[in-house]
Design a protein around this motif. Structure first.
Motif, PDB file in Angstrom:
ATOM      1  N   ASP A 226       0.826  -1.205   0.000  1.00  0.00           N
ATOM      2  CA  ASP A 226       0.000   0.000   0.000  1.00  0.00           C
ATOM      3  C   ASP A 226       0.864   1.260   0.000  1.00  0.00           C
ATOM      4  O   ASP A 226       0.504   2.280   0.587  1.00  0.00           O
ATOM      5  N   SER A 231      -5.565   2.851   0.344  1.00  0.00           N
ATOM      6  CA  SER A 231      -6.465   2.173  -0.590  1.00  0.00           C
ATOM      7  C   SER A 231      -7.722   1.660   0.103  1.00  0.00           C
ATOM      8  O   SER A 231      -8.402   0.785  -0.422  1.00  0.00           O
ATOM      9  N   PRO A 264      -6.773   2.112  -7.247  1.00  0.00           N
ATOM     10  CA  PRO A 264      -6.200   2.015  -5.899  1.00  0.00           C
ATOM     11  C   PRO A 264      -5.597   3.333  -5.452  1.00  0.00           C
ATOM     12  O   PRO A 264      -4.914   4.016  -6.208  1.00  0.00           O
TER      13      PRO A 264
END
Length: 271
Positions: A226, A231, A264
């Motif tokens: 991430d 996200s 994302p």
């Protein structure tokens, strides 16, 4: 003669005035205590205007600065420049204080939100809750103990369950979907926000492990960290879509599907 008064103050008294014929001298107020001399409560006196909310606000400042380990009744009293005993007139103990702090934060959970469909409203509430709790990284640690529950969060629960039912899920599926969303929320907060320095160190250690013989993991590795941004919104949309699809539910009356998934790290489009 002179008698020692309480806390070291002195007051004049007269023997019988009958012999002198003079009126006994009037009692005078004790002189102001010199600075640096301790009274019954030490240097601090009980503070006027102290209320449960004032104590909670001070405790929130202490935790934001010193973490949960630094939260003591003595530390909160020092924050308010008052005696520790003064706090117990408003808050029973540290556990009661934590419950009140959790209630104060939970009162900010979004209930009425915008959204064209029930699933969009569920997603909006969860994203709003994530943004709120990300500013209070101690909250997930308190939640996972299971010892503290804030009644102020129940309206948030009610609204989400009602919208999941409106989306066409039956009660067992709606309850499971909501529990799954809540676990995603708390887990993401613990993993990404509760201890950001530890999360960053973990990513570095993981990146140093050779994965040449694990080609799928090697390809997915950057996405698993991430590192590109938060996200959570994307994860909520994926989870809700999967739950509804897995339950075999079509769009109920006025329910409608989620909007197209954001990329994302991006937020879903506004209503």
């Amino acid at each position: 003669m002179w008698a020692q008064g309480e806390d070291g103050d002195t007051a004049g008294t007269a023997e019988s005035g009958a012999e002198s014929g003079a009126e006994p001298p009037a009692r005078t107020e004790p002189a102001t205590r010199p600075s640096g001399v301790l009274g019954r409560y030490g240097h601090r006196r009980p503070r006027r205007g102290l209320t449960p909310q004032v104590v909670v606000d001070a405790a929130l400042r202490v935790v934001a600065r010193d973490g949960l380990d630094g939260l003591t009744m003595r530390a909160v009293a020092a924050e308010l420049n008052t005696a520790t005993t003064s706090l117990y007139r408003h808050i029973a103990d540290r556990d009661a204080l934590l419950t009140a702090m959790l209630a104060s934060v939970a009162s900010g959970l979004p209930v009425t939100v915008s959204g064209r469909t029930p699933l969009e409203r569920v997603a909006a509430r969860l994203i709003g809750a994530h943004d709120l709790l990300a500013d209070w990284p101690w909250v997930p640690f308190v939640l996972v103990t299971g010892q503290y529950v804030a009644a102020e969060s129940l309206a948030f629960d009610e609204a989400n369950l009602a919208d999941l039912l409106a989306a066409g899920l039956d009660m067992p599926a709606a309850a499971l979907a909501y529990r799954s969303c809540w676990h995603l929320l708390v887990g993401e907060l613990l993993d990404q926000h509760a201890a950001p320095a530890a999360a960053a160190a973990r990513r570095l250690r993981r990146a140093a492990i050779p994965v040449a013989d694990l080609p799928v993991l090697a390809q997915a590795g950057p996405l698993l960290t991430d590192a590109g941004g938060d996200s959570f919104a994307h994860g909520v949309a994926l989870l809700l879509r999967a739950v509804v699809t897995g339950a075999g539910v079509g769009a109920g009356p006025g329910a409608g599907p989620l909007r197209p998934l954001p990329s994302p790290g991006a937020r879903p489009p506004g209503p």
